[in-house]
Design an enzyme around this catalytic site. Structure first.
Site, PDB file in Angstrom:
ATOM      1  N   SER A  58      17.145  46.954 -13.001  1.00 18.92           N
ATOM      2  CA  SER A  58      18.292  47.864 -12.516  1.00 18.92           C
ATOM      3  C   SER A  58      19.122  48.094 -13.783  1.00 18.92           C
ATOM      4  O   SER A  58      18.945  47.658 -14.971  1.00 18.92           O
ATOM      5  CB  SER A  58      19.126  47.103 -11.701  1.00 18.92           C
ATOM      6  OG  SER A  58      19.931  46.267 -12.209  1.00 18.92           O
ATOM      7  N   SER A  65      27.721  47.380 -11.593  1.00 20.23           N
ATOM      8  CA  SER A  65      27.010  46.181 -11.289  1.00 20.23           C
ATOM      9  C   SER A  65      27.591  45.608 -10.153  1.00 20.23           C
ATOM     10  O   SER A  65      28.776  45.250 -10.256  1.00 20.23           O
ATOM     11  CB  SER A  65      27.158  45.459 -12.731  1.00 20.23           C
ATOM     12  OG  SER A  65      27.082  44.105 -12.759  1.00 20.23           O
ATOM     13  N   SER A 105      22.215  47.491 -14.310  1.00 16.74           N
ATOM     14  CA  SER A 105      23.637  46.787 -14.396  1.00 16.74           C
ATOM     15  C   SER A 105      23.946  46.283 -16.145  1.00 16.74           C
ATOM     16  O   SER A 105      25.024  45.642 -16.231  1.00 16.74           O
ATOM     17  CB  SER A 105      23.718  45.644 -13.458  1.00 16.74           C
ATOM     18  OG  SER A 105      22.649  44.622 -13.747  1.00 16.74           O
ATOM     19  N   LYS A 145      22.745  38.794 -16.108  1.00 17.03           N
ATOM     20  CA  LYS A 145      24.185  39.341 -16.420  1.00 17.03           C
ATOM     21  C   LYS A 145      24.618  38.614 -17.761  1.00 17.03           C
ATOM     22  O   LYS A 145      23.950  37.606 -18.108  1.00 17.03           O
ATOM     23  CB  LYS A 145      24.887  38.845 -15.169  1.00 17.03           C
ATOM     24  CG  LYS A 145      24.467  39.394 -14.061  1.00 17.03           C
ATOM     25  CD  LYS A 145      24.710  41.057 -13.717  1.00 17.03           C
ATOM     26  CE  LYS A 145      24.227  41.163 -12.369  1.00 17.03           C
ATOM     27  NZ  LYS A 145      24.144  42.846 -12.113  1.00 17.03           N
TER      28      LYS A 145
END
Length: 327
Positions: free
Chosen positions: A126, A291, A128, A183
């Site tokens: 993705s 995100s 994010s 992350k």
């Protein structure tokens, strides 16, 4: 044994097929552990039972042929027809079910050890982490940076480096531990992390940011240019995207209900402030307004850590990304 091996391969194909079709969630670490264990049993059986049995049968064939020739020679017959070498080679030949199990064990073992204790590949699914990581990036994760962990159960047995603010970390998603997420570490145990009015504060101090330029973000909808900034967390500088018109309000919306230590967080119309509990970490995506991270589903426990991401080794859609190191 050939029938048993056929059943095992059929089960493997069914498992992988169901995983691919989305019928169930696969666990690659567990699958690799099972494959290593099963092929090791075949390898041990081959080394200590089947191979010695084949060698004995081939030697018995040679011995019997030598006795036959001696008997015939005693009778005055010195010329004997028949070459037993093809038969001996056939006796020594490894059957297919051993070739496809015991023969694969060394390769599977190496992959298992490398993936479990050294490096693991991970694909960015993705946007994010844009602009640091793009959709389609294939990255490497350092599995031993934060310590050595037992495969499958992910229990740390040897400590190494501490997690630092600014690290890009892969971890097991708290809402679904069978899924890996990536992350950036914004808060470590004891920190108070606030994301208020699109600004990040660590222990009351504003994280330093500097505007850079506009970045074309094609990871979501609509695809637009977004302001890009340099941000510093701890001793690491990285880039983030911020959308000025984004909604500033966040709320806890973990799918399985209130997240552990949710009482450590305060949600207001301006943003969210959380006190990071011991043994946990607060994670944010670099694409701050695209995100779903700790602002929504809470903290990441230490036992969920997979490793520290550090290198883009392939992106089939953008070959210039190959060899990119990142903070």
């Amino acid at each position: 044994m050939s029938a048993l091996t056929g059943v095992l391969y059929a089960a493997l194909v069914a498992y992988l097929g169901g995983w691919y079709l989305g019928r169930w969630t696969g666990n690659f670490a567990l699958l690799l552990f099972v494959l290593t264990s099963v092929t090791m049993l075949y390898w041990l059986a081959e080394r200590f039972h089947f191979a010695p049995a084949r060698n004995k049968a081939a030697q018995d064939l040679l011995d019997n042929d030598a006795k036959r020739r001696q008997t015939l020679a005693a009778q005055g017959i010195n010329r004997v027809d028949g070459d037993i070498e093809p038969a001996r080679q056939q006796l020594l030949q490894q059957p297919w079910w051993l070739d496809w199990t015991a023969g694969l064990f060394p390769v599977i073992l190496i992959v298992f050890l490398l993936r479990s204790f050294l490096f693991e590949p991970f694909k960015i699914p993705s946007g994010s982490m844009v602009p640091t990581l793009l959709v389609g990036d294939l990255i490497l994760v350092n599995k031993f940076h934060y310590g050595v962990r037992l495969p499958v159960i992910n229990k740390k047995i040897v400590a190494n480096n501490d997690v630092k603010r600014g690290d890009v970390m892969v971890f097991r998603y708290p809402e679904d531990p069978s899924t890996d997420f990536i992350k950036r570490v914004a808060g470590i145990p004891g920190d108070e992390v606030a994301y208020v009015n699109q600004k990040l504060y660590i222990n009351g101090q504003l994280a330093p940011t500097q505007p850079v330029d506009n970045f074309y973000d094609d990871s979501g909808s609509p695809r637009v240019y977004r302001p890009r900034f340099n941000e510093k967390l701890g001793d690491k500088q990285h880039q983030i995207l911020v959308r000025p018109d984004a909604q500033a309000y966040f709320r806890a919306d973990r799918a399985d209900g209130p997240f552990p230590f949710q009482e450590n967080c305060r949600y207001t119309i301006e943003g969210v402030t959380c006190k990071v509990p011991a043994g946990h970490y607060y994670m944010l995506g670099d694409n701050r307004d695209n995100s779903r991270d700790s602002r929504f589903w809470g903290f990441v426990p230490d036992e969920n850590i997979v490793g520290k991401a550090f290198l883009v080794w392939m992106n089939f859609g953008n070959l210039k990304r190959i060899g990119t190191f990142f903070n």
